[in-house]
Design an enzyme around this catalytic site. Sequence first.
Site, PDB file in Angstrom:
ATOM      1  N   HIS A   1      58.674  34.387  59.455  1.00  0.00           N
ATOM      2  CA  HIS A   1      59.307  34.084  58.425  1.00  0.00           C
ATOM      3  C   HIS A   1      58.724  34.032  57.125  1.00  0.00           C
ATOM      4  CE1 HIS A   1      62.761  33.351  61.385  1.00  0.00           C
ATOM      5  NE2 HIS A   1      61.801  32.956  61.975  1.00  0.00           N
TER       6      HIS A   1
ATOM      7  N   GLU B   1      50.217  48.890  46.467  1.00  0.00           N
ATOM      8  CA  GLU B   1      51.543  49.039  45.791  1.00  0.00           C
ATOM      9  C   GLU B   1      52.178  50.365  46.191  1.00  0.00           C
ATOM     10  OE1 GLU B   1      52.497  46.460  42.350  1.00  0.00           O
ATOM     11  OE2 GLU B   1      50.332  46.960  42.245  1.00  0.00           O
TER      12      GLU B   1
ATOM     13  N   LYS C   1      44.160  40.012  34.554  1.00  0.00           N
ATOM     14  CA  LYS C   1      44.708  40.824  35.760  1.00  0.00           C
ATOM     15  C   LYS C   1      43.935  41.718  36.304  1.00  0.00           C
ATOM     16  CE  LYS C   1      48.832  41.298  36.520  1.00  0.00           C
ATOM     17  NZ  LYS C   1      50.379  41.072  36.681  1.00  0.00           N
TER      18      LYS C   1
ATOM     19  N   SER D   1      45.081  45.342  33.737  1.00  0.00           N
ATOM     20  CA  SER D   1      46.353  45.324  32.570  1.00  0.00           C
ATOM     21  C   SER D   1      45.921  45.528  31.162  1.00  0.00           C
ATOM     22  CB  SER D   1      47.109  44.186  32.791  1.00  0.00           C
ATOM     23  OG  SER D   1      47.699  43.979  31.615  1.00  0.00           O
TER      24      SER D   1
END
Length: 464
Positions: A161, A295, A288, A282
Amino acid sequence: MTDQSSNQMWGGRFAAGPDAIMEAINASIGFDKRMAAQDIAGSRAHAAMLAATGVITDNDAEAIREGLLTVLSEIESGSFQFSTALEDIHMNVEARLKEVIGEPAGRLHTGRSRNDQVATDFKLWVRDQFDAAEKGLLALIKALVDQAEAGADWVMPGFTHLQTAQPVTWGHHMMAYVEMFGRDLSRVRDARARMNESPLGAAALAGTSFPIDRDMTASALGFDRPAANSLDAVSDRDFALEFLSTASICAVHLSRFAEELVIWSSAQFRFVTLSDRFSTGSSIMPQKKNPDAAELIRAKVGRIFGANTALMMVMKGLPLAYSKDMQEDKEQVFDAADNWMLALAAMEGMVKDMTANRESLAAAAGSGFSTATDLADWMVRVLKVPFRDAHHVTGALVAMAEGRGCDLPDLSLEDMQGVHEGITEDIFTVLGVENSVNSRMSYGGTAPAQVRAQVKRWKEILAG
Ligand code: ARG
């Protein structure tokens, strides 16, 4: 007389050429030119067979086979002029062959149809992609096994979980993906073996009256045997469906791992550092470092599974044998294959380059009361307490630790004895995460010794 603009391949019964819209919906050359090499290999095998069986002369076969090589080199060099009016790769190649060698070109299509031709070309193309997938999977598996070997005993939290459950080892987690990609590999090999039957010679649908030798073309093209039913041979696209479903399941695995890498590389987790080579920055936030490759791999399952669904729906309800619907098979497979191979390569690159942050993993492994089960198991083993009661006592200790903002090993012996008087000093030996993972020696468990045994087994498999 037929109109000048009617099709030179089948224009015999046509008075006029097609409407522009008809040509646009009908043509597949825009995408099936990717099968040029397969088309020419199939035609060369067919021509050689026609000569060997006496259907055409050796001279004609020689001219055809040589001419086809010329056409291939034109295509490979980029000088070939593809024509939409000629619909597909098969007619583009044959028309050019006619220009190059003249009259013998017209004999190539004897005892053959575009229906068995396209099935053959497409099978050869898909077969190459199965081979590419096998290679990509083996490389990815190897990268994972290397990670597992390096960190066979590095502790980290195991989750259910996405909540801390029990400590596991980094190697164990890596080897879980090895098992998944190993099943993908086995699906690739199964499907590749099953699809390796030649449609060539099935002709339009019924076979042919020419004395062709289908074994000869099958073996020339690396097929195990000719497909046994001509109706099935021209209308079967199971190989493409199996390719897409195998790709889909593998893409699901890739997406799950990609998701873990996205989570693990976040500032909140810091379990792994992805290399600069597989990250982006970024344009506005200088701090970043984004896991874009992960992704995108996570997203690829969308289009790959979409292709699988699309082709399933195209094939559903089609009567035997060939129907033009089946021309819709290629773009789906091409796109899925390109993206599957890219995702495999990107994942392999990320896994090879990534660094597991051993300290962060270890710190997280001990938090979240991850050794609570070990505590309960100790009470069962040493104090002979029924597991359900041990579970209850442990729950009370977890609540106590939580209330004090500390971990289980930080509680004193007195605190513990206040909850259950039988608990002794010995309890602290099982509350450490190292002891916890070392104790999980059941076959396939997380103990480093078990992980190393699986690493050894997979290294043997990879060595062939
Ligand atoms: N371009 C066609 C395809 O991709 C080739 C086969 C055409 N056959 C036919 N009878 N029209 O399926």
